[in-house]
Enzyme design. Sequence first.
Site, short mmCIF file in Angstrom:
data_model
loop_
_atom_site.label_atom_id
_atom_site.label_comp_id
_atom_site.label_asym_id
_atom_site.label_seq_id
_atom_site.Cartn_x
_atom_site.Cartn_y
_atom_site.Cartn_z
N THR A 99 -50.50 56.43 39.65
CA THR A 99 -51.75 56.83 38.27
C THR A 99 -50.39 57.27 37.50
OG1 THR A 99 -53.49 57.68 39.59
CG2 THR A 99 -53.04 58.66 36.91
N LYS A 174 -57.74 53.91 34.28
CA LYS A 174 -58.05 55.26 35.20
C LYS A 174 -57.59 56.56 35.11
CE LYS A 174 -56.66 57.67 38.67
NZ LYS A 174 -56.94 57.77 39.79
N LYS A 242 -51.05 66.48 35.27
CA LYS A 242 -50.21 64.74 35.36
C LYS A 242 -51.13 64.02 34.49
CE LYS A 242 -49.98 61.98 38.07
NZ LYS A 242 -50.14 61.20 38.60
P1 NAP Z 1 -47.72 61.93 47.01
O1 NAP Z 1 -47.97 62.48 48.42
O2 NAP Z 1 -47.18 63.18 46.31
O3 NAP Z 1 -46.87 60.67 47.42
C1 NAP Z 1 -46.01 60.34 46.25
C2 NAP Z 1 -45.00 60.32 47.15
O4 NAP Z 1 -44.12 59.28 46.74
C3 NAP Z 1 -44.72 61.20 47.98
O5 NAP Z 1 -43.96 60.98 49.33
C4 NAP Z 1 -42.96 60.89 47.03
O6 NAP Z 1 -41.87 61.44 47.98
C5 NAP Z 1 -43.14 59.04 46.64
N1 NAP Z 1 -41.95 59.06 45.12
C6 NAP Z 1 -42.20 60.47 44.88
N2 NAP Z 1 -40.97 59.42 43.46
C7 NAP Z 1 -40.75 58.99 44.72
C8 NAP Z 1 -39.06 58.25 44.49
N3 NAP Z 1 -38.62 58.25 42.64
N4 NAP Z 1 -38.18 57.71 45.04
C9 NAP Z 1 -39.03 57.60 46.22
N5 NAP Z 1 -40.13 57.83 46.55
C10 NAP Z 1 -40.62 58.41 45.61
O7 NAP Z 1 -48.69 62.08 45.93
P2 NAP Z 1 -50.15 61.60 46.44
O8 NAP Z 1 -51.77 62.27 46.82
O9 NAP Z 1 -50.55 60.01 47.36
O10 NAP Z 1 -50.94 60.20 44.72
C11 NAP Z 1 -49.71 59.15 44.51
C12 NAP Z 1 -50.07 58.57 43.07
O11 NAP Z 1 -51.59 57.84 43.30
C13 NAP Z 1 -49.96 59.54 42.34
O12 NAP Z 1 -50.13 59.33 41.30
C14 NAP Z 1 -51.68 60.78 42.29
O13 NAP Z 1 -51.85 60.47 40.74
C15 NAP Z 1 -52.71 59.02 42.53
N6 NAP Z 1 -53.37 58.95 43.08
C16 NAP Z 1 -53.36 60.33 44.05
C17 NAP Z 1 -54.78 60.18 44.92
C18 NAP Z 1 -55.78 61.05 46.04
O14 NAP Z 1 -56.56 61.05 45.90
N7 NAP Z 1 -54.45 61.61 46.13
C19 NAP Z 1 -56.23 59.54 44.41
C20 NAP Z 1 -56.54 58.13 43.47
C21 NAP Z 1 -54.41 58.12 42.39
P3 NAP Z 1 -41.29 62.78 48.08
O15 NAP Z 1 -42.33 63.71 49.55
O16 NAP Z 1 -40.09 62.93 48.65
O17 NAP Z 1 -41.73 63.59 47.13
#
Ligand code: NAP
Length: 291
Positions: A99, A174, A242
């Site tokens: 997102t 979104k 965010k």
């Molecule tokens: P998350 O668990 O924090 O996953 C993000 C992943 O990306 C982490 O493993 C992080 O690694 C990695 N990352 C971040 N920056 C990076 C970089 N520069 N290079 C390589 N890896 C990197 O978050 P999430 O819940 O999966 O959400 C991911 C995205 O989807 C977000 O934008 C969120 O707003 C969106 N989203 C989430 C949901 C939900 O319900 N969770 C639903 C819809 C959309 P590190 O662990 O090392 O930081």
Amino acid sequence: MAEIKKIGFIGTGIMGAAMVEHFLDANFQVSVYNRTKSKAEKLIERGAIWCETAGLCAKNQDVVMTMVGYPKDVEQIYFADDGILNSASAGTFLVDMTTSSHELAEKIFAAAQEKNLHALDAPVTGGDIGAKNATLTILVGGAEIDFEILKPVFEVVGKKIIYLGAAGAGQKTKACNQIAVAGALAGACEALAYAKIFNLDVEKVFDAISSGAAGSFQMSSVVKKGLDGDFSPGFMLKHLAKDLSIAANSLNQNNENLQILDEILSELKSMENGGHGAEGTQALLKFYHVV
Ligand code: NAP
């Protein structure tokens, strides 16, 4: 168009890891990269190929998918010298499912076009449960012809796949979703705050109102989890902050604003500053002193 077999997947967090599982189940060759390698270990055990950098993960793939945290992360993995845009072979599809902002999606689309790469913005809704059950809704912006080619790939992780228009349209949609989510979440929290102020039994009030006209996914799933004392994240509070910041900034750039969005954003920021950012969004109940 040759068959799509190889996926480079960057960002194996809550959402990404669950999505990669489905691509492995569907027999794609999946290469993965994540900033913290330990979060990809289970996927590597299941046959995913580990890459040491985002650029290496983008090399020689049919599709590169990204599911990282913030727009600054997206910017870095796409535009760094050894990032995706400089590493992917001509003809590769680049799909950002993070997102992020529609402005950044438009910038990636233009940069990709110059290199004969095909960029789509494809953020998702449906949460961690949708990712686990492969029932995500996928909101796609970019060239319609690219969307049609990738639709079968999206169907591996999603149930409802929708083409919204030119680059950025997926991210704009979104933002609409997140504004509605935030309103429903804060509304449910406020209703229970009122119950608490007037010394009602909060659990009973929840039971009384959650299945009628006031009911919502935010109420019956997210807020319920918080009432049960579980603040572990399906969707992190800092990510909702965010998302609303992204929406507010875009509105401000157009000399517009939305009042309820601004109010909930300030509540979420105060919770994040208070150390609750990595909790689930149900932690907003704490802002309202319901729990
Ligand atoms: P998350 O668990 O924090 O996953 C993000 C992943 O990306 C982490 O493993 C992080 O690694 C990695 N990352 C971040 N920056 C990076 C970089 N520069 N290079 C390589 N890896 C990197 O978050 P999430 O819940 O999966 O959400 C991911 C995205 O989807 C977000 O934008 C969120 O707003 C969106 N989203 C989430 C949901 C939900 O319900 N969770 C639903 C819809 C959309 P590190 O662990 O090392 O930081």
